[in-house]
Write an enzyme that holds these catalytic residues in place. Sequence first.
Site, PDB file in Angstrom:
ATOM      1  N   ASN A 150      23.112 -18.741 -30.777  1.00 49.89           N
ATOM      2  CA  ASN A 150      22.200 -19.608 -30.420  1.00 49.89           C
ATOM      3  C   ASN A 150      20.640 -19.133 -31.202  1.00 49.89           C
ATOM      4  O   ASN A 150      19.566 -19.955 -30.828  1.00 49.89           O
ATOM      5  CB  ASN A 150      21.663 -19.367 -29.076  1.00 49.89           C
ATOM      6  CG  ASN A 150      21.464 -17.721 -28.605  1.00 49.89           C
ATOM      7  OD1 ASN A 150      21.953 -16.830 -29.445  1.00 49.89           O
ATOM      8  ND2 ASN A 150      20.619 -17.292 -27.507  1.00 49.89           N
TER       9      ASN A 150
ATOM     10  N   ASN B 262      37.818 -22.165 -20.341  1.00 44.23           N
ATOM     11  CA  ASN B 262      38.171 -20.972 -20.686  1.00 44.23           C
ATOM     12  C   ASN B 262      37.481 -20.035 -21.951  1.00 44.23           C
ATOM     13  O   ASN B 262      37.781 -21.171 -22.955  1.00 44.23           O
ATOM     14  CB  ASN B 262      39.647 -20.722 -21.066  1.00 44.23           C
ATOM     15  CG  ASN B 262      40.223 -19.411 -21.197  1.00 44.23           C
ATOM     16  OD1 ASN B 262      40.555 -18.558 -20.377  1.00 44.23           O
ATOM     17  ND2 ASN B 262      40.447 -19.056 -22.463  1.00 44.23           N
TER      18      ASN B 262
ATOM     19  N   ARG C 159      -4.135  13.711  -7.657  1.00 44.84           N
ATOM     20  CA  ARG C 159      -3.085  14.741  -7.435  1.00 44.84           C
ATOM     21  C   ARG C 159      -1.795  13.946  -8.071  1.00 44.84           C
ATOM     22  O   ARG C 159      -0.650  14.547  -8.349  1.00 44.84           O
ATOM     23  CB  ARG C 159      -3.140  15.184  -6.307  1.00 44.84           C
ATOM     24  CG  ARG C 159      -3.777  16.054  -5.875  1.00 44.84           C
ATOM     25  CD  ARG C 159      -3.871  16.702  -4.529  1.00 44.84           C
ATOM     26  NE  ARG C 159      -4.451  15.995  -3.583  1.00 44.84           N
ATOM     27  CZ  ARG C 159      -4.422  15.959  -2.196  1.00 44.84           C
ATOM     28  NH1 ARG C 159      -3.933  16.876  -1.656  1.00 44.84           N
ATOM     29  NH2 ARG C 159      -5.074  15.165  -1.233  1.00 44.84           N
TER      30      ARG C 159
ATOM     31  N   LEU D   3      -7.514   0.744   2.959  1.00 42.06           N
ATOM     32  CA  LEU D   3      -8.350   1.497   2.009  1.00 42.06           C
ATOM     33  C   LEU D   3      -7.439   2.002   1.045  1.00 42.06           C
ATOM     34  O   LEU D   3      -6.409   2.369   0.888  1.00 42.06           O
ATOM     35  CB  LEU D   3      -8.656   2.847   2.703  1.00 42.06           C
ATOM     36  CG  LEU D   3      -9.509   2.921   3.943  1.00 42.06           C
ATOM     37  CD1 LEU D   3      -9.956   4.156   4.566  1.00 42.06           C
ATOM     38  CD2 LEU D   3     -10.573   1.940   3.992  1.00 42.06           C
TER      39      LEU D   3
ATOM     40  N   ALA E 132      41.504 -20.187 -32.361  1.00 42.15           N
ATOM     41  CA  ALA E 132      41.268 -18.725 -32.559  1.00 42.15           C
ATOM     42  C   ALA E 132      40.495 -18.533 -33.841  1.00 42.15           C
ATOM     43  O   ALA E 132      41.156 -19.105 -34.835  1.00 42.15           O
ATOM     44  CB  ALA E 132      42.252 -17.964 -32.083  1.00 42.15           C
TER      45      ALA E 132
ATOM     46  N   LYS F  55      23.111 -15.088 -20.771  1.00 46.51           N
ATOM     47  CA  LYS F  55      21.768 -15.164 -20.804  1.00 46.51           C
ATOM     48  C   LYS F  55      21.304 -16.564 -20.746  1.00 46.51           C
ATOM     49  O   LYS F  55      21.717 -17.394 -21.478  1.00 46.51           O
ATOM     50  CB  LYS F  55      21.223 -14.373 -21.977  1.00 46.51           C
ATOM     51  CG  LYS F  55      19.456 -14.168 -22.015  1.00 46.51           C
ATOM     52  CD  LYS F  55      18.646 -15.479 -22.690  1.00 46.51           C
ATOM     53  CE  LYS F  55      18.954 -15.752 -24.090  1.00 46.51           C
ATOM     54  NZ  LYS F  55      18.194 -16.818 -24.533  1.00 46.51           N
TER      55      LYS F  55
END
Length: 452
Positions: free
Chosen positions: A386, A377, A16, A9, A423, A351
């Site tokens: 991206n 690394n 409520r 059911l 770097a 992601k």
Amino acid sequence: MNNRFAVILAAGKGTRMKSDLYKVLHPVCGKPMVQHIVDQIKDCNVKKTIAVVGHGAEKVKDQLGKDVEYVLQEEQLGTGHAVMQAEGLLREEEGTTVVLCGDTPLLTKKTIDALLLEHETKGAKATILTAKAEEPTGYGRVIRDKDGAVNKIVEQKDANEEELSVKEINTGTYCFDNKALFLALKNVGNSNAQGEYYLPDVIEILQRDGEAIAAFQTLDFNETIGVNDRVALSTAEVLMKRRINEQLMRDGVTLIDPENTYVSSDAIIGKDTVIYPGCIIKGKTIIGENCEIGPHSEIDNSKIGNNTTVKQSVVHDSEVGNEVSIGPFSHLRPQTKLSNHVRVGNFVELKKMSMGEGSKASHLSYLGDAEVGDNVNVGCGSITVNYDGKNKYLTKIEDGAFIGCNSNLIAPVTVGEGAFIAAGSTITDDVPGQSLAIARQRQTNKQDYFKK
């Protein structure tokens, strides 16, 4: 064994609850209440399961999918009226029909099976699931004769003083001989204050016809709790959480603080894994053995291998290998795949990417839409660029490459095997293997600039 059928059911809106979400779709430990019932009934050798839907019918169907058949109760005119809607699918069937409420998420397969077995063993036309309530106020009482057979069910408003002292209550879950059920439903009236057709009236009709009525008393009253408002929903959440966590601990999982650990009923966790306080483990997550999770980590619909550590991090719809270290404060977004022995450190966001065995991004990096090989690394502050504002592109970093700190890899771009990125470089072109790429402005010192 008789043919078995189930009617759930699930038509009520649940006023409520004071919610736009239909009552049976409110979650308990991350899963809608009605889904708990459907999942428990699956293993009870039920030939056909029918959900009676009304308010929110399409959303209930979206949730339950093809696991059940559906009938529509356009007007909510009581529980008896709801079961009547299933007549077209069941009236010709021989066997047993169990009727369950979609707002009783704590009911277990074990109890449903025991109720069905009691019904079939006793050869009864109807069997009531009962429970002993220490505070039975508001429930119908089950009155038995001196031999223990069910004599009648008395609603509280109709009970005398002796009957009010009875603590065995009607839970609202029943088994019926299927054909007897639908024959009796034709004789159920609605001459009551609400003008509704009540399923318990079937019991009275069958008794009046001299049919055998049985009852099975569950030992756990909490299983039978129906959720009609947010207070009851909270109670069900606490009880379900406790049940899940106790079973995990009996299966060899260590929960440092079970009262503050939230695990989905569909999650699987291996032995000797330790879960710290504040963890939230959602969906169909699988965590292997000898892992350390937490504190305050969130893992959702993900797979975690053995001997892996996740600290204060979020992992969604991802796959993580063995002996991986994640966190603190890492974020694995959907479609991330980490191979064995990977290290993802603090404030790293991943992601829709894969990272090969032994690779690491130790801190403050974003890698999205990327394929990272083995033993790579990725230095602090490095990112894969991206997105150009319209499209997203792939970055490939091959085995053994070294990405220096604060490097920008402008996709689409490939960094070859064993290549070095100096770097601070912004890489816009492919870097051949074993090469050193430097892409930054030469340093210029302005003598005595401060004095001027």
